[in-house]
Design a protein around this motif. Sequence first.
Motif, PDB file in Angstrom:
ATOM      1  N   ALA A  27       0.834  -1.192   0.000  1.00 13.58           N
ATOM      2  CA  ALA A  27       0.000   0.000   0.000  1.00 13.58           C
ATOM      3  C   ALA A  27       0.874   1.249   0.000  1.00 13.58           C
ATOM      4  O   ALA A  27       1.885   1.313   0.681  1.00 13.58           O
ATOM      5  N   MET A  28       0.478   2.223  -0.773  1.00 14.16           N
ATOM      6  CA  MET A  28       1.155   3.511  -0.791  1.00 14.16           C
ATOM      7  C   MET A  28       0.342   4.463   0.087  1.00 14.16           C
ATOM      8  O   MET A  28      -0.834   4.673  -0.157  1.00 14.16           O
ATOM      9  N   VAL A  43      -3.599   9.068   4.159  1.00 20.45           N
ATOM     10  CA  VAL A  43      -4.581   8.411   3.295  1.00 20.45           C
ATOM     11  C   VAL A  43      -3.872   7.520   2.285  1.00 20.45           C
ATOM     12  O   VAL A  43      -2.678   7.653   2.032  1.00 20.45           O
ATOM     13  N   SER A  44      -4.619   6.606   1.692  1.00 16.31           N
ATOM     14  CA  SER A  44      -4.066   5.768   0.630  1.00 16.31           C
ATOM     15  C   SER A  44      -4.472   6.290  -0.745  1.00 16.31           C
ATOM     16  O   SER A  44      -3.898   5.893  -1.750  1.00 16.31           O
ATOM     17  N   ASN A  45      -5.461   7.171  -0.793  1.00 16.74           N
ATOM     18  CA  ASN A  45      -5.909   7.755  -2.046  1.00 16.74           C
ATOM     19  C   ASN A  45      -5.525   9.233  -2.053  1.00 16.74           C
ATOM     20  O   ASN A  45      -6.101  10.021  -1.312  1.00 16.74           O
ATOM     21  N   PRO A  46      -4.555   9.630  -2.873  1.00 14.52           N
ATOM     22  CA  PRO A  46      -4.044  11.013  -2.815  1.00 14.52           C
ATOM     23  C   PRO A  46      -4.967  12.026  -3.484  1.00 14.52           C
ATOM     24  O   PRO A  46      -4.701  12.521  -4.565  1.00 14.52           O
ATOM     25  N   SER A  60       1.908  14.898   0.337  1.00 12.86           N
ATOM     26  CA  SER A  60       3.301  14.499   0.356  1.00 12.86           C
ATOM     27  C   SER A  60       3.408  13.046  -0.086  1.00 12.86           C
ATOM     28  O   SER A  60       2.704  12.188   0.439  1.00 12.86           O
ATOM     29  N   PRO A  61       4.293  12.745  -1.057  1.00 12.83           N
ATOM     30  CA  PRO A  61       4.437  11.347  -1.489  1.00 12.83           C
ATOM     31  C   PRO A  61       5.090  10.505  -0.400  1.00 12.83           C
ATOM     32  O   PRO A  61       5.725  11.045   0.510  1.00 12.83           O
ATOM     33  N   PRO A  62       4.948   9.189  -0.474  1.00 14.16           N
ATOM     34  CA  PRO A  62       5.575   8.316   0.524  1.00 14.16           C
ATOM     35  C   PRO A  62       7.090   8.470   0.511  1.00 14.16           C
ATOM     36  O   PRO A  62       7.671   8.826  -0.506  1.00 14.16           O
ATOM     37  N   PRO A  63       7.753   8.213   1.629  1.00 14.45           N
ATOM     38  CA  PRO A  63       9.208   8.344   1.665  1.00 14.45           C
ATOM     39  C   PRO A  63       9.867   7.374   0.687  1.00 14.45           C
ATOM     40  O   PRO A  63       9.475   6.226   0.578  1.00 14.45           O
ATOM     41  N   GLY A  64      10.855   7.858  -0.020  1.00  9.80           N
ATOM     42  CA  GLY A  64      11.583   7.026  -0.969  1.00  9.80           C
ATOM     43  C   GLY A  64      10.884   6.852  -2.303  1.00  9.80           C
ATOM     44  O   GLY A  64      11.377   6.179  -3.188  1.00  9.80           O
ATOM     45  N   LYS A  65       9.730   7.438  -2.473  1.00 11.30           N
ATOM     46  CA  LYS A  65       8.990   7.332  -3.727  1.00 11.30           C
ATOM     47  C   LYS A  65       8.910   8.700  -4.367  1.00 11.30           C
ATOM     48  O   LYS A  65       8.822   9.714  -3.707  1.00 11.30           O
TER      49      LYS A  65
END
Length: 87
Positions: A27-28, A43-46, A60-65
Amino acid sequence: MKRKYFLVGLVLILAMFFMINTSGIDAMMYKILDSEGNVVRIVSNPVLSIKEKEAGYTISPPPGKQEFKQAEPDKVNNYNFLNTTWA
């Protein structure tokens, strides 16, 4: 007696099948930040609501992505697939 062993064997085989075929969860998760940089929610839906956009919230995007932008298609030849010309 044979039926009991058959059911036990069937349960064991089904349990092994489901244990082997489990899929991982990937999951992102995105952070919704307010204008000061504080985390409002995760949230999982941006997607931001209209009220959140007006308040200056950002995603904010997930870390490392990184956010990947889709490349523009070739405007000269829209029907180009693996450099094959289609007549």
